[in-house]
Design a protein around this motif. Structure first.
Motif, short mmCIF file in Angstrom:
data_model
loop_
_atom_site.label_atom_id
_atom_site.label_comp_id
_atom_site.label_asym_id
_atom_site.label_seq_id
_atom_site.Cartn_x
_atom_site.Cartn_y
_atom_site.Cartn_z
N CYS A 40 0.94 -1.20 0.04
CA CYS A 40 -0.01 0.20 0.05
C CYS A 40 0.82 1.19 -0.12
N SER A 42 0.37 4.04 1.56
CA SER A 42 0.51 4.73 2.85
C SER A 42 2.14 4.31 3.71
N HIS A 61 0.08 -2.73 6.72
CA HIS A 61 -0.94 -2.42 7.76
C HIS A 61 -2.28 -3.29 7.09
N GLU A 62 -1.92 -3.72 5.62
CA GLU A 62 -2.99 -4.15 4.72
C GLU A 62 -2.70 -5.54 4.77
N CYS A 167 -7.60 -2.67 3.71
CA CYS A 167 -7.22 -1.12 3.15
C CYS A 167 -7.81 -0.63 1.89
N ARG A 361 -2.67 -3.49 -7.56
CA ARG A 361 -1.92 -4.01 -6.15
C ARG A 361 -1.09 -5.10 -6.27
ZN LIG Z 1 -3.13 1.16 3.14
#
Ligand SMILES: [Zn+2]
Ligand SMILES: [Zn+2]
Length: 368
Positions: A40, A42, A61-62, A167, A361
């Motif tokens: 991701c 972020s 985090h994902e 996410c 992704r």
């Molecule tokens: Zn994310």
């Protein structure tokens, strides 16, 4: 236990994959064998030093993984359950939780980089402390998470698909269904067609957008956006983006515009392009401290709205099971979102690819 994790020692240097010691789960925590972690954007903000976090840290985090061991008092998950990770915990008692906006929960705070008791469970083999990120830290083969950040997926969904729900999917779908609440037949513009933007497009398509205008600087992303339902594609490098978006929507501009990229300029474009009475939604994160400008004159006379959307303004325990079910019913396409998988040892390559503009992704899959 010994396991492996990708550690960030300082910004703008490659992550280092090494063996770590993971302490046992404390009360209310679970040890999870990570199966998949999304690449991701972020996390990249921290890697590039756009925002601060205690170092060294394990990012990620994902993700999705299987519970292996639970600490004292854990009741909501059991060993053997595959879970997707919830980025924002919620206390269930504060004003925000009570009014149904758990993404804004301020009832559970803990020092940056630790679990709720203020300590970390990750150690280098020399004993040095390593910090957590969002109490998830899934760029690792195992992690300790609070049970409230674990949501069982149920059967029938592969881990690299489920991970994205935590996410990219919840952020994109939530921005459309929760933050904007678009109406059938409304026109929608989406600036930035990466992992989040494609989910905004998929959600707007599912909810009956009429003109669905994709904006990006990469032709491959625009072609892909059409596969997810975009009716118009605008190359942001050619000419006046705002005028082009308006032209594609009756000349008046769309009812809704989403900045899925995240910069002052794209925020301004999203706000400028919507028609009078329209709503611009800010999803993408710009570097901390970056500032854009909005005309008070335009804002008042046009009665436009500018809204922020964090994790899709979601209620994870309501929205995520629904999205997982839509996938199982064949109505939500997660399969095409995963365009590339990497091993944990290839994580730096994965982030290089992200910066070069990987489609949709990339996902890191552990031990496979
Ligand atoms: Zn994310
Ligand atoms: Zn709360």
């Amino acid at each position: 236990m010994r396991t492996r994790a990708a550690i960030m020692f300082e910004a703008n240097t490659p992550l280092v994959v090494e063996e770590i010691e993971l302490l046992p789960p404390g009360p209310g925590e679970a040890r999870v064998r990570i199966e998949a972690a999304g690449v991701c954007h972020s996390d990249l903000h921290w890697m590039l030093g756009h925002a601060g976090t205690p170092l060294p840290v394990v990012l990620g985090h994902e993700g999705c993984g299987v519970v292996e061991e639970v600490g004292a008092g854990v009741t909501s998950v059991q060993p053997g359950q595959r879970c997707v990770f919830i980025l924002r915990p919620n206390c269930g008692r504060c004003e925000y939780c009570t009014v149904g906006r758990p993404m804004l929960c301020n009832g559970r705070t803990n020092p940056d980089g630790t679990l709720f008791d203020g300590t970390t469970r990750i150690r280098r083999l020399n004993g040095d402390i390593v910090y957590h990120y969002g109490r998830i830290s899934c760029f690792a083969e195992h992690a300790i998470l609070p049970e409230e950040q674990l949501l069982p997926t149920g059967d029938g969904i592969a881990p690299d698909r489920a991970a994205l729900v935590g996410c990219a999917v919840i952020t994109g779908f939530g921005a459309v269904m929760n933050t904007a609440k678009i109406e059938v037949g409304s026109d929608v513009a989406v600036i930035g067609c990466g992992g989040i933007g494609l989910n905004v497009i998929a959600a707007a398509h599912m909810l009956g957008a009429r003109r669905l205008i994709a904006v990006d600087i990469d032709e491959r992303h625009l072609r892909f956006a059409r596969e997810f339902g975009a009716t118009d594609a605008i190359d942001a490098r050619s000419g006046d983006v705002v005028a082009a978006i308006r032209a594609a929507s009756d000349g008046q501009g769309p009812h809704y515009a989403f900045d899925a990229y995240g910069s002052p300029r794209t925020m301004e474009q999203a706000f400028a392009c919507v028609r009078a009475g329209g709503t611009a939604v800010q999803i993408g994160l710009a570097p901390e401290g970056a500032v854009g400008s909005i005309s008070p004159f335009d804002l008042a006379l046009s009665e436009k709205t500018l809204k922020g959307s964090f994790m899709g303004s979601s209620r994870p325990r309501v929205d995520m099971p629904r999205l997982l079910d839509l996938y199982r019913l064949g109505r939500l396409d997660l399969d095409r979102l995963v365009t590339r998988t990497y091993a944990l040892d290839e994580i730096n390559e994965a982030y290089d690819d992200l910066q070069r503009g990987v489609l949709a992704r990339g996902v890191i899959t552990m031990g496979g």
